[in-house]
Motif scaffolding. Structure first.
Motif, PDB file in Angstrom:
ATOM      1  N   SER A 144       0.836  -1.196   0.000  1.00 16.26           N
ATOM      2  CA  SER A 144       0.000   0.000   0.000  1.00 16.26           C
ATOM      3  C   SER A 144       0.877   1.254   0.000  1.00 16.26           C
ATOM      4  O   SER A 144       1.870   1.317   0.710  1.00 16.26           O
ATOM      5  CB  SER A 144      -0.886  -0.021   1.243  1.00 16.26           C
ATOM      6  N   LYS A 152       0.963   2.399  -7.061  1.00 17.13           N
ATOM      7  CA  LYS A 152       0.299   1.638  -8.130  1.00 17.13           C
ATOM      8  C   LYS A 152      -0.862   2.423  -8.728  1.00 17.13           C
ATOM      9  O   LYS A 152      -0.978   2.568  -9.951  1.00 17.13           O
ATOM     10  CB  LYS A 152      -0.216   0.296  -7.571  1.00 17.13           C
ATOM     11  N   THR A 153      -1.722   2.933  -7.846  1.00 17.69           N
ATOM     12  CA  THR A 153      -2.865   3.700  -8.327  1.00 17.69           C
ATOM     13  C   THR A 153      -2.402   4.932  -9.101  1.00 17.69           C
ATOM     14  O   THR A 153      -2.923   5.248 -10.171  1.00 17.69           O
ATOM     15  CB  THR A 153      -3.753   4.132  -7.138  1.00 17.69           C
ATOM     16  N   THR A 154      -1.411   5.608  -8.543  1.00 20.24           N
ATOM     17  CA  THR A 154      -0.911   6.811  -9.196  1.00 20.24           C
ATOM     18  C   THR A 154      -0.391   6.488 -10.594  1.00 20.24           C
ATOM     19  O   THR A 154      -0.649   7.230 -11.543  1.00 20.24           O
ATOM     20  CB  THR A 154       0.200   7.442  -8.338  1.00 20.24           C
TER      21      THR A 154
HETATM   22  N1  LIG Z   1      -3.952  13.296  -4.739  1.00 21.82           N
HETATM   23  C1  LIG Z   1      -2.915  13.026  -3.903  1.00 21.82           C
HETATM   24  N2  LIG Z   1      -2.375  14.028  -3.183  1.00 21.82           N
HETATM   25  C2  LIG Z   1      -1.325  13.799  -2.349  1.00 21.82           C
HETATM   26  N3  LIG Z   1      -0.756  12.593  -2.169  1.00 21.82           N
HETATM   27  C3  LIG Z   1      -1.263  11.555  -2.853  1.00 21.82           C
HETATM   28  C4  LIG Z   1      -2.373  11.730  -3.751  1.00 21.82           C
HETATM   29  N4  LIG Z   1      -2.673  10.521  -4.295  1.00 21.82           N
HETATM   30  C5  LIG Z   1      -1.786   9.650  -3.750  1.00 21.82           C
HETATM   31  N5  LIG Z   1      -0.940  10.262  -2.894  1.00 21.82           N
HETATM   32  C6  LIG Z   1       0.171   9.639  -2.148  1.00 21.82           C
HETATM   33  O1  LIG Z   1       0.927   8.913  -3.066  1.00 21.82           O
HETATM   34  C7  LIG Z   1       1.399   7.703  -2.490  1.00 21.82           C
HETATM   35  C8  LIG Z   1       1.054   6.551  -3.419  1.00 21.82           C
HETATM   36  O2  LIG Z   1      -0.348   6.418  -3.463  1.00 21.82           O
HETATM   37  P1  LIG Z   1      -1.076   5.353  -4.390  1.00 21.82           P
HETATM   38  O3  LIG Z   1      -2.521   5.545  -4.194  1.00 21.82           O
HETATM   39  O4  LIG Z   1      -0.540   5.440  -5.762  1.00 21.82           O
HETATM   40  O5  LIG Z   1      -0.607   4.002  -3.720  1.00 21.82           O
HETATM   41  P2  LIG Z   1      -1.111   2.517  -4.040  1.00 21.82           P
HETATM   42  O6  LIG Z   1       0.117   1.757  -4.373  1.00 21.82           O
HETATM   43  O7  LIG Z   1      -2.195   2.533  -5.029  1.00 21.82           O
HETATM   44  O8  LIG Z   1      -1.627   2.051  -2.626  1.00 21.82           O
HETATM   45  P3  LIG Z   1      -2.885   1.091  -2.264  1.00 21.82           P
HETATM   46  O9  LIG Z   1      -2.433  -0.302  -2.439  1.00 21.82           O
HETATM   47  O10 LIG Z   1      -3.159   1.416  -0.814  1.00 21.82           O
HETATM   48  O11 LIG Z   1      -4.021   1.472  -3.146  1.00 21.82           O
HETATM   49  C9  LIG Z   1       0.794   7.599  -1.123  1.00 21.82           C
HETATM   50  O12 LIG Z   1       1.782   7.970  -0.188  1.00 21.82           O
HETATM   51  C10 LIG Z   1      -0.316   8.612  -1.143  1.00 21.82           C
HETATM   52  O13 LIG Z   1      -0.471   9.190   0.123  1.00 21.82           O
END
Ligand SMILES: Nc1ncnc2c1ncn2[C@@H]1O[C@H](COP(=O)(O)OP(=O)(O)OP(=O)(O)O)[C@@H](O)[C@H]1O
Ligand SMILES: [Mg+2]
Lengths: 234, 235, 250
Positions: free
Chosen positions: C36, C40-42
């Motif tokens: 997490s 990935k989402t980004t």
């Molecule tokens: N709009 C935003 N503004 C500020 N920080 C963000 C934003 N979106 C994501 N982040 C930060 O970017 C980082 C990566 O987030 P992301 O959602 O891409 O992770 P992820 O790998 O998809 O996690 P998960 O498995 O929990 O979904 C995190 O530290 C998050 O707090």
């Protein structure tokens, strides 16, 4: 249509008008206090489904919500003396200010009653059940568990209607009250600079409303302090 | 002091003639104000440079001052502005030919626009960000997203608030009597002064407002039910 | 067909993507795994410009976007190449199931209503919701809503479908029906990039797995390799936490 427009007068009128702000705030303050008391009393028959009283209360609320504040003001101003004269009570010489406070209290009472009722009904029945489950009595549960949460929900709506009432005070002059607006009217008759007076008045009302809004926003944050996401209204 | 019940009926019939003007003063500002409110809400929602600052001030000022000020400032200010323009551009008419009712409608329209913009804005913010993103991912452009996804839901969401605003405006029109409009309150005042029976006339006026309020509420209630039909289970 | 080069993204001072390179072949099914907050989402959201990357280049099919010189037109072109399935479904609440699926076809692809309807019914049949076409999203279960989300993406016939944890918001008993639909589409040869925490699913369905941590790609390879003979310690640690039953399967 008066004399030539003179923007300097807008500033010059301000101190004269602000001297009468006290009367305006007095109307807001007292009608808020009495309105809250009336609101609580009026909300009860609907919350506890008390027959007949409930219908009367519903009618009262519907009438207040169905008519302009100006009409309510005239009805109290002309109607209350007529009503009381039946018992030989003469209030025709009473200061107009009292008629205004009575009208606005009655008006607020109805609006607040609806706000209170909505807020109390918005509280999950589970909260009451949980209170009973730890041994609370109905009144304890109501005052310790339900009411504090209801106030949080009711607050933004009450704040809105208080700001509304502040603006509504601008109609009190129609029955001869010497508040800010009333003083403005006399300024107009003595100077014939109506536009400048009204702009000046607008500025005062605007600033007061902004101050009220600020105060309410700060209090709202206080009421919401235990809400994780700061839900400010429902 | 006693009440002349039969005069209530006399006044009632007389005041009834003023209902159309009251309805015009209520609905014309709401309809035009709706367009203003829509534009202002979008300007603010999309934070358009410069315009959004003006929009913010407009909404805050008009919502922060009594409607009677809007009417009075325009009633006294517009002719001055108009006379000035007429003099500058040498136009062939006079400001006192403009009927007062137009000033009242202009003022109330600006008032309505500020309130409606706030209502529409809260409707817009109730549309989930996710849906807007989903619309972008299927290839829509901003205009399409606003028109097809944001506004339909924002407006449906706004219906109850607009209902309240319409009722509020019906009541606000009563202050037009202060600039001698013959709407319900104005008509009541005239009947009352002529016969020196104020209480009776205002009782009749109160009943008329009350009934119109109930009718409008009932009509809008049915519309509301229709507008919300897509979320039967959600609410 | 998809080529990502040096993709970087910061939120304030927080560098979330630190230079991602990635290559996806047509018809390939890629799963992205990672803890997490690893970005990935980004990454997925940058691929269709729901987030604007600060640096790097994205190519999908014949559309190229460089973070330094983007214009609106390119973004719309890029978005037409992909479709996205969201964790929270994000269905249009004021439109029926059928209208949700038709929306992109009519408004973006300018298909006639009849043509769009035919196509929509075809994909709704595929996701098993032909009997729900007149329902509104609020009347559906989570699993059904997500299948509509998939149908909405699939109908557009995009070059690639991006899935961001499509089953994480679902009750456990509804996960299966959604994964089944995704597997079915996978078998038809659609290019897909899937972010998921469903390890077994990723292992079975993917042609290749990418493991991300802390904004960088740590390791990539075929599922067999990633799940059984990880090169990187961080991958091993992560998989150990996610799939305890695989602990001794080497
Ligand atoms: N709009 C935003 N503004 C500020 N920080 C963000 C934003 N979106 C994501 N982040 C930060 O970017 C980082 C990566 O987030 P992301 O959602 O891409 O992770 P992820 O790998 O998809 O996690 P998960 O498995 O929990 O979904 C995190 O530290 C998050 O707090
Ligand atoms: Mg994520």
């Amino acid at each position: 249509m008066g004399k030539a427009f003179d923007p300097i007068l807008i500033i010059e009128f301000l101190p004269t008008l602000i001297k009468y702000l006290g009367v305006t705030l007095e109307i807001v303050f007292f009608s808020m206090i009495f309105g809250t008391i009336i609101g609580i009393i009026v909300a009860l028959p609907k919350l506890f489904h008390i027959p007949i009283v409930r219908q009367i209360v519903t009618l009262y609320i519907s009438f207040i919500r169905g008519t302009p504040i100006l009409i309510q003001l005239f009805l109290v101003y002309y109607g209350l003396p007529a009503l009381l004269s039946i018992w030989n009570i003469d209030i025709t010489r009473m200061d107009a200010l009292y008629f205004v406070i009575i009208t606005y209290s009655l008006s607020h009472g109805a609006i607040f009653a609806e706000i209170f009722r909505g807020a109390i009904q918005a509280i999950d029945i589970g909260q009451t059940e949980a209170a009973y489950s730890i041994g609370m009595k109905p009144l304890q549960s109501f005052f310790r568990i339900v009411l504090p949460q209801a106030i949080r929900i009711a607050f933004p709506n009450m704040a809105n209607s208080i700001i509304g009432s502040l603006k509504d005070t601008s109609l009190a002059f129609t029955i001869g009250v010497m508040d800010m607006m009333g003083r403005g009217e006399t300024l107009i008759s003595s100077t014939a600079h109506a536009l400048e007076v009204y702009i000046s008045l607008s500025i005062v009302y605007y600033v007061i409303v902004l101050v009220f809004e600020k105060i309410f926003k700060i209090s709202e944050r206080y009421f919401n302090r235990y809400q994780p996401h700061g839900i400010s209204s429902i | 002091m006693t009440i002349d019940y039969s005069f209530i009926w006399v006044a009632f019939k007389e005041i009834l003639k003023a209902v159309p003007l009251t309805l015009v003063l209520t609905f014309v500002p709401i309809v035009i104000g709706f367009l203003i409110g829509l534009a202002v809400a979008l300007i603010r929602a999309y934070n358009i440079k410069f315009l959004s600052q003006i929009a913010n001030f407009y909404v805050s000022f008009f919502r922060g001052t009594p409607a009677i000020m809007h009417i009075m400032v325009i009633y006294f200010g517009f002719p001055i502005l108009l006379d000035y323009l007429i003099k500058v551009f040498n136009l062939p008419f006079q400001s006192n030919n403009v009927p007062i009712v137009l000033f009242v409608i202009t003022a109330l329209t600006l008032t309505a626009g500020s309130y409606l913009s706030e209502i529409i804005r809260s409707g817009i913010s109730s549309v989930s960000k996710g849906q807007i993103e989903a619309a972008y991912t299927i290839g829509m452009n901003t205009f399409q997203v606003v028109k097809r996804i944001v506004l339909p839901q924002a407006l449906a969401q706004s219906v109850p608030n607009i209902t309240n605003l319409i009722i509020g405006f019906l009541h606000t029109t009563s202050i037009a009597f202060l600039v001698s409009q013959k709407e319900i309150t104005g008509a009541a005042n005239i009947v009352a002064s002529k016969n020196l029976k104020f209480l009776e006339a205002f009782i009749a006026a109160g009943i008329i407002y009350w009934v119109i309020t109930l009718i409008i509420e009932a009509l809008l209630y049915f519309m509301e039910k229709k507008a919300k039909s897509y979320s039967r289970n959600a609410f | 067909m998809i080529e990502i080069e040096g993709l970087k993204k910061k939120f304030g001072h927080n560098e979330v993507l630190k230079g991602i390179n990635m290559h996806v072949e047509k018809g390939e099914i890629i799963s992205i795994l990672g803890p997490s907050g690893s970005g990935k989402t980004t990454l997925l959201r940058c691929l269709n410009y729901l987030e604007s990357p600060d640096e790097g280049q994205i190519v999908i099919d014949d559309v190229l976007i460089n973070a330094h010189k983007v214009n609106k037109k390119d973004i719309y072109q890029l978005r037409k190449k992909s479709a996205m399935v969201f964790q929270a479904y994000n269905l249009f609440q004021h439109k029926t199931v059928l209208q949700n699926v038709m929306e992109g076809l009519v408004v973006v692809q300018k298909k006639s209503v009849n043509e769009a309807k035919e196509k929509a019914l075809e994909v709704l049949q595929k996701v098993g919701l032909k009997n729900k076409i007149d329902a509104y999203p609020s009347q559906l279960s989570g699993g059904q809503q997500q299948r509509v989300g998939i149908a909405r993406a699939l109908a557009l016939n995009p070059e690639v479908i991006l899935f961001d944890e499509p089953t994480s918001a679902l009750d456990p008993e509804l996960v299966g029906e959604v994964l089944e639909v995704i597997a079915k589409i996978a078998r038809e040869g659609k290019t897909m990039i899937i972010v998921t925490h469903e390890m077994n699913f990723a292992r079975e369905i993917s042609d290749r797995i990418i493991f991300m941590d802390n904004g960088v790609v740590i390791e990539e390879g075929i599922p067999q390799q990633i799940f059984t003979e990880q090169k990187e310690e961080r991958t091993r640690q992560f998989l150990k936490r996610m799939t305890p039953e695989l602990d001794y399967s080497i």
